[in-house]
Every structure is written in C-alpha cells, then in structure tokens.
Design an enzyme around this catalytic site. Sequence first.
Site, short mmCIF file in Angstrom:
data_model
loop_
_atom_site.label_atom_id
_atom_site.label_comp_id
_atom_site.label_asym_id
_atom_site.label_seq_id
_atom_site.Cartn_x
_atom_site.Cartn_y
_atom_site.Cartn_z
N PRO A 117 24.75 56.67 -26.45
CA PRO A 117 23.96 56.12 -25.34
C PRO A 117 24.50 56.65 -24.02
O PRO A 117 25.69 56.76 -23.83
CB PRO A 117 24.20 54.61 -25.44
N GLU A 118 23.59 56.97 -23.11
CA GLU A 118 23.99 57.48 -21.81
C GLU A 118 23.91 56.38 -20.77
O GLU A 118 23.50 55.26 -21.06
CB GLU A 118 23.11 58.67 -21.44
N LYS A 141 29.40 54.40 -18.70
CA LYS A 141 28.93 53.99 -20.03
C LYS A 141 29.60 52.70 -20.50
O LYS A 141 29.49 52.33 -21.66
CB LYS A 141 29.19 55.12 -21.03
#
Length: 259
Positions: A2-3, A55
């Site tokens: 996930p960014e 993040k």
Amino acid sequence: MPEGDTIFRAARTLNRALAGRTVTRFDSVFSQLTRAGGDLRIAGRTVERVDARGKHLLIWFSGDLVLRTHMRMHGSWHIYRPGERWQRPHADMRIVIGTPEFDAVAFSVPVAELTSARDLERNPAVRELGPDILAARFDAAEVVARIQAMAGEAIADALLDQHNVAGIGNIFKSESLFVARVDPFARVGTLPTETVARVVDAARSLMRASATQRPPGFSVYGRGGRPCRRCGTSIAHRKQGENARVTYWCPRCQAGATR
Ligand SMILES: [Zn+2]
C-alpha cells in the site's frame, strides 16, 4: 505494498468511524499491545483521531497513547459493524479496536507498537521520514534537495527512499515518472533540478488525486506490453533497485529510457 494514498484513505475512513468514540474492547495477537495493561490499557480510552504519516497509520488515543501500524505488503484495516462477518479469515486478524458503533480490524499488519506522542517522534522509522507527499503543507524544495543528494542513484529508486519523501510506493513511482516524461533509470545527478522538481510535483498531484478521489486508471503501472496511452509504443517493464520492484515505463515518451 500500500502506498501513501492508500494509507491516507484508510486513515480517513478509520477517523470517520472511530474519532470521538470510546473503546469498549481491544484485542490483539501482538503481546506487546495487550500485555501492557495498566497505564497502556486501551479499553476505556477515547479515539482522538486517526491519521497517516507516510506509510505509517497512527491511531491517537486519549491520555497520550498512539498506536502506530505499518501495512508492509499485505496489511489492511477494515471497518465493520459489531457482529458483521469479516471479509478476511480470523487467522489473519492482528488487532481489533471495538466501539459500540464500529469495530476496526487490522489484518496481516506486521508492524504495530504503542507509544507516546513524544516517543513516536523519536522513533527512527518516523523521525527519519522525508516530507509526506500527501501533507497539506509540503516542502517540495526540501524533497528535491534530498533526492539530489543521491546523485548516483536511479531516479526511480530515489523516489522510493522514504528518507527523501514519505509515501511514494512502486505504483506512483512509475506513474509520476511517466507524467513527468523522465527515464526511470536516469541517474539523479544527470537530471536538471527542474526535472526532479517536475517528478516530485507529478507524484504529489497524482497521489493527492488518488487519496481524495476515486483511484484513477494507471498510465503505465501493470500495463507491460500494452500500448502507451500517449504514443502507442509498448510499455516496457523491468525489475529495478535493491528490492527488485518492477518499473513500468514508455521507452518513447520517457526519452533516454533505452534499457
Ligand atoms: Zn509513450
């Protein structure tokens, strides 16, 4: 992985569901979160807010307690009504934060710690982050300077280094280089300052749009062998960098990209 935009959306969703609510139940498979008890007990506290730093997803509780989680490759947070069936197996559950209205469940999250606000800022994982690509206030010149300090690195790898700028992952690395028309393999030292600035600007625009609107279709990411939306040339892809993350690019639009 996930960014930043995904974490930002997750934080916003969790914030809407949890902020201002009292925790009635807290469970975790991480003993460092549950064994503490006493001063670090979470049940009974109020969720003040949920936000993101790069993040890292941060859940702020009353009484100066912060739950920091990092999703790495496969982690995610879900929101459920109490009693609602989970969409992932119970075996993947790592943390449950229950309130009378919603349960927040972390699945397969590998990194979790409880900390105070002060210790959070001292934690190298957070302290050493570059400026957050999604933050309302963003020092683009600082990010450009940090990237330029890595003159011998490929620009694509410098974008992934969270010490330069926090939040960019593999997808928006490729996408922003395409928008800025820059060869992913170009050494940073060979690029004019305004070119590096254009890449950073593209990353911020694309990721802010993705964080606040419906995620867009991608120009190059995941499109290896398919025609460039701009010129029709086949999109190239190749593993790059320390972790061999796949880079996608248009060999024609991103002139100089000859590999
Ligand atoms: Zn093209």
